[in-house]
Design a protein around this motif. Structure first.
Motif, PDB file in Angstrom:
ATOM      1  N   PRO A  62       0.814  -1.228   0.000  1.00  0.00           N
ATOM      2  CA  PRO A  62       0.000   0.000   0.000  1.00  0.00           C
ATOM      3  C   PRO A  62       0.843   1.272   0.000  1.00  0.00           C
ATOM      4  O   PRO A  62       0.445   2.283  -0.590  1.00  0.00           O
ATOM      5  N   LEU A 221      -6.345   4.514   3.080  1.00  0.00           N
ATOM      6  CA  LEU A 221      -6.646   3.216   3.685  1.00  0.00           C
ATOM      7  C   LEU A 221      -7.990   3.251   4.407  1.00  0.00           C
ATOM      8  O   LEU A 221      -8.759   2.273   4.350  1.00  0.00           O
ATOM      9  N   PHE A 225     -11.246   0.679   3.714  1.00  0.00           N
ATOM     10  CA  PHE A 225     -11.847  -0.199   4.705  1.00  0.00           C
ATOM     11  C   PHE A 225     -13.198   0.303   5.193  1.00  0.00           C
ATOM     12  O   PHE A 225     -13.899  -0.412   5.920  1.00  0.00           O
ATOM     13  N   ARG A 231     -13.819  -4.179   1.334  1.00  0.00           N
ATOM     14  CA  ARG A 231     -13.519  -5.114   2.437  1.00  0.00           C
ATOM     15  C   ARG A 231     -13.836  -6.549   2.034  1.00  0.00           C
ATOM     16  O   ARG A 231     -13.058  -7.463   2.297  1.00  0.00           O
ATOM     17  N   THR A 234     -11.191  -7.749  -0.392  1.00  0.00           N
ATOM     18  CA  THR A 234      -9.935  -8.051   0.304  1.00  0.00           C
ATOM     19  C   THR A 234     -10.000  -9.421   0.959  1.00  0.00           C
ATOM     20  O   THR A 234      -9.055 -10.223   0.869  1.00  0.00           O
ATOM     21  N   ARG A 366      -5.295   0.780  -3.463  1.00  0.00           N
ATOM     22  CA  ARG A 366      -6.187  -0.387  -3.502  1.00  0.00           C
ATOM     23  C   ARG A 366      -5.448  -1.614  -4.020  1.00  0.00           C
ATOM     24  O   ARG A 366      -5.559  -2.710  -3.461  1.00  0.00           O
ATOM     25  N   VAL A 369      -3.233  -2.824  -1.220  1.00  0.00           N
ATOM     26  CA  VAL A 369      -3.933  -3.566  -0.166  1.00  0.00           C
ATOM     27  C   VAL A 369      -4.228  -4.988  -0.628  1.00  0.00           C
ATOM     28  O   VAL A 369      -3.988  -5.962   0.101  1.00  0.00           O
ATOM     29  N   TRP A 370      -4.721  -5.127  -1.854  1.00  0.00           N
ATOM     30  CA  TRP A 370      -5.058  -6.469  -2.346  1.00  0.00           C
ATOM     31  C   TRP A 370      -3.799  -7.284  -2.645  1.00  0.00           C
ATOM     32  O   TRP A 370      -3.783  -8.495  -2.464  1.00  0.00           O
ATOM     33  N   THR A 372      -1.121  -7.015  -0.856  1.00  0.00           N
ATOM     34  CA  THR A 372      -0.691  -7.433   0.483  1.00  0.00           C
ATOM     35  C   THR A 372      -1.470  -8.657   0.944  1.00  0.00           C
ATOM     36  O   THR A 372      -0.896  -9.610   1.488  1.00  0.00           O
TER      37      THR A 372
END
Length: 439
Positions: A62, A221, A225, A231, A234, A366, A369-370, A372
């Motif tokens: 991220p 972030l 979320f 969410r 993810t 985004r 995050v995905w 990760t």
């Protein structure tokens, strides 16, 4: 005013970058893994731990994605990530060559090198996917995901074949030369592929979008979320990739222990599985693009079909663990590869569609995050699968029973993934679209 999307040539150029990432990563996660265990006599857990560590470093995705969002250009982050990745691979090679001199120094250098490898993959890979998400038209997202993944696999295969042929007879000098060649070619391909790419193919987002002030990483972030869709997606990425990766380290031992296949026969089945993955990617990529707007088939549907098919194939492997010889194991493994490929490409295509759902310039965060969630799942998946088999063998005393339990657990995870996919859109919701242009 809508701007022009990436054409196929631009998509192929980004696929070439993915191939370069795959080629360099192969050196660290495959070639050096083998050398550390066989040529230098290290415990298998050491290279496995280094690979897991490089996934752990990718928790920083991220951060890299946010940096490319703020700068509003992805190319510098792709190039910086590739240089970091290449440097890490060369330092890892040097660390391996030090093992004969000093185990401590060699392993310490390898830890630092794999830190750079994880950071490089995170920065370059996240920025490539963010650039695809902002530059590819919706009707081409599935096909573009297929193209880039296939080219990444192609890069791994070509680099592995070339390195394997050039390394014999093995020597430290030959290893250094081969690794330097792979890294040099990969960096050259990346520079050529990204040269003036963003300027020649403007992004899809609304022209007024560029005037929006950038969000801080914490704000970006928090936005993700706070979004129910993000969410759920993810969670879907984590669960599905955990299921996808759990059989990585146990499939070949399974065919050897339960079906008494030779190493060569097990490797051939692994090749059959990878061939099925490529076919599944092509079918899903073409289908997800060709039928868009013509038939009631969307990326979410392809994702669900891939997950359900993977669950069925893994249930078949669980039965095979009971039945043993006589089960059509080759067809079963080919089906698993086919469904895995279909699921993977459609999931990446959906990821691209959802990446633009934020308020402004949030594609990189985004994707980070995905990415990760995927890295954590990959790091845990292989470990859970291997340890799970060991624990189950100790509990049941029968290899077949142990593998059956793990394959059944994977099938359950894929069923859960299909349910999550059912509840996840492959495109931003109307409200998100209005929000993204400031309405």
């Amino acid at each position: 005013m809508r701007q022009h999307a990436f054409g196929w040539w631009a998509i192929l150029r980004l696929g070439a970058v993915q191939a370069a990432i795959g080629a360099i990563t192969m050196l660290a996660t495959s070639l050096l893994n083998r050398l550390m265990v066989l040529e230098y006599g290290l415990a298998a857990g050491i290279p496995a731990g280094l690979v897991a560590w490089h996934y752990g470093v990718q928790l920083s995705r991220p951060l890299w994605g946010h940096g490319s969002d703020v700068g509003r250009r992805r190319t510098p982050w792709i190039l910086a990530g590739m240089v970091t990745l290449g440097l890490g691979a060369l330092l890892a090679v040097h660390g391996v060559t030090l093992l004969d001199v000093s185990r401590g120094q060699g392993i310490a250098l390898a830890v630092f090198a794999f830190t750079l490898i994880g950071a490089g993959v995170g920065a370059a890979g996240t920025s490539v996917l963010a650039l695809l998400a902002t530059g590819v038209a919706p009707e081409r997202r599935a096909a573009s995901a297929a193209v880039t993944w296939i080219m990444m696999v192609f890069g791994i295969v070509v680099a592995a074949g070339a390195a394997g042929a050039l390394l014999d007879p093995y020597s430290k000098q030959r290893l250094t030369a081969v690794a330097s060649g792979v890294v040099g070619v990969a960096l050259l391909v990346t520079i050529l592929a990204t040269f003036r790419l963003e300027g020649q193919a403007p992004l899809l987002r609304n022209a007024t979008h560029s005037a929006d002030p950038p969000l801080s990483l914490r704000q970006a972030l928090a936005e993700i979320f706070a979004d129910d869709e993000a969410r759920r997606f993810t969670l879907f990425i984590f669960v599905s990739m955990l299921a996808y990766s759990m059989q990585d380290l146990i499939l070949e031992p399974f065919t050897g222990l339960v079906f008494a296949l030779t190493p060569g026969q097990s490797t051939s089945l692994s090749g059959l599985q990878n061939g099925g993955v490529l076919v599944g990617m092509i079918v899903s990529g073409v289908g997800g693009s060709a039928f868009r707007g013509r038939l009631p088939i969307e990326l979410r549907t392809w994702t669900m079909v891939g997950c359900l098919g993977s669950a069925a194939a893994l249930a078949g492997l669980a039965v095979a663990a009971w039945v043993g010889p006589g089960w059509p194991i080759a067809a079963n493994i080919a089906l698993l590869g086919l469904c895995n490929g279909a699921f993977a490409v459609s999931a990446i295509g959906s990821m691209m569609g959802l990446a633009g759902a934020g308020r402004s310039n949030g594609e990189g965060v985004r994707m980070g995050v995905w990415g990760t969630a995927q890295a954590i799942a990959f790091g845990l998946g292989g470990l859970i699968g291997a340890l799970g088999v060991d624990v189950a063998r100790g509990a049941f005393g029968r290899p077949g029973m142990a593998f059956a339990v793990i394959f059944a657990a994977e099938a359950g995870l894929f069923l859960a993934s299909a349910l999550l996919a059912m509840r996840t859109r492959s495109q931003p919701s109307p409200a998100a679209r209005l929000q993204s242009v400031g309405v």
